[in-house]
Motif scaffolding. Structure first.
Motif, short mmCIF file in Angstrom:
data_model
loop_
_atom_site.label_atom_id
_atom_site.label_comp_id
_atom_site.label_asym_id
_atom_site.label_seq_id
_atom_site.Cartn_x
_atom_site.Cartn_y
_atom_site.Cartn_z
N ARG A 5 12.24 16.10 5.50
CA ARG A 5 11.64 15.11 4.59
C ARG A 5 10.65 14.27 5.39
N HIS A 6 9.61 13.86 4.71
CA HIS A 6 8.56 13.06 5.36
C HIS A 6 8.47 11.69 4.70
N SER A 7 9.61 11.02 4.56
CA SER A 7 9.57 9.69 3.95
C SER A 7 8.69 8.79 4.81
N LEU A 8 8.02 7.87 4.16
CA LEU A 8 7.09 7.00 4.86
C LEU A 8 7.82 6.14 5.90
N ALA A 9 9.00 5.67 5.57
CA ALA A 9 9.77 4.86 6.53
C ALA A 9 10.16 5.68 7.75
N ASP A 35 2.89 8.00 -5.24
CA ASP A 35 2.21 9.30 -5.20
C ASP A 35 2.64 10.09 -3.97
N TYR A 36 2.69 9.41 -2.82
CA TYR A 36 3.12 10.05 -1.57
C TYR A 36 4.54 10.61 -1.73
N HIS A 37 5.43 9.79 -2.27
CA HIS A 37 6.83 10.19 -2.45
C HIS A 37 6.92 11.39 -3.40
N LEU A 61 -0.98 20.57 -1.44
CA LEU A 61 -0.05 19.44 -1.56
C LEU A 61 0.15 18.76 -0.21
N LYS A 62 0.30 19.56 0.83
CA LYS A 62 0.48 18.99 2.18
C LYS A 62 -0.75 18.20 2.61
N LYS A 63 -1.93 18.68 2.26
CA LYS A 63 -3.16 17.95 2.59
C LYS A 63 -3.24 16.64 1.81
N GLN A 64 -2.84 16.68 0.53
CA GLN A 64 -2.83 15.45 -0.27
C GLN A 64 -1.84 14.44 0.32
N ARG A 65 -0.68 14.93 0.73
CA ARG A 65 0.34 14.06 1.33
C ARG A 65 -0.21 13.40 2.60
N LEU A 66 -0.91 14.17 3.41
CA LEU A 66 -1.48 13.64 4.64
C LEU A 66 -2.57 12.60 4.34
N GLN A 67 -3.41 12.87 3.35
CA GLN A 67 -4.45 11.90 2.97
C GLN A 67 -3.82 10.60 2.48
N GLN A 71 -4.11 6.78 4.09
CA GLN A 71 -4.49 5.60 3.31
C GLN A 71 -3.43 4.51 3.44
N LEU A 72 -2.19 4.90 3.33
CA LEU A 72 -1.10 3.93 3.44
C LEU A 72 -1.06 3.31 4.84
N TYR A 73 -1.26 4.13 5.85
CA TYR A 73 -1.27 3.64 7.23
C TYR A 73 -2.41 2.64 7.43
N HIS A 74 -3.56 2.93 6.86
CA HIS A 74 -4.70 2.03 6.98
C HIS A 74 -4.37 0.67 6.34
N ILE A 75 -3.75 0.70 5.19
CA ILE A 75 -3.36 -0.56 4.52
C ILE A 75 -2.33 -1.31 5.37
#
Length: 79
Positions: A5-9, A35-37, A61-67, A71-75
């Motif tokens: 799993r690639h949860s953001l946390a 959207d990421y989740h 889908l993997k590319k969208q997840r990375l994008q 974006q989230l990291y930038h914020i």
């Protein structure tokens, strides 16, 4: 098969508290987070064999997840 799993946390543990705060207080961040989740969940289902699809779709889908992660990291870095 063990699907990662690639949860953001998990991906950005140094921002765990900030992720929670932004999810509660920033609608744009919360939408991107959701959207990421959702995409991460779809990737897990495909990789786990629960859903079948083309390799090209899985890669998109993997590319969208990375994008979204970018974006989230930038914020997170700029708030």
């Amino acid at each position: 098969m063990n699907i990662e799993r690639h949860s953001l946390a998990k991906e950005l543990p140094e921002f765990k508290d900030k992720i929670h705060t932004l999810k509660m207080n920033d609608r744009h961040f919360a939408r991107l987070f959701d959207d990421y989740h959702d995409i991460d969940h779809a990737v897990i289902r495909i990789e786990g064999g629960i859903e079948n699809t083309s390799d090209a779709y899985l890669e998109s889908l993997k590319k969208q997840r990375l994008q979204l992660k970018d974006q989230l990291y930038h914020i997170l870095c700029n708030s």
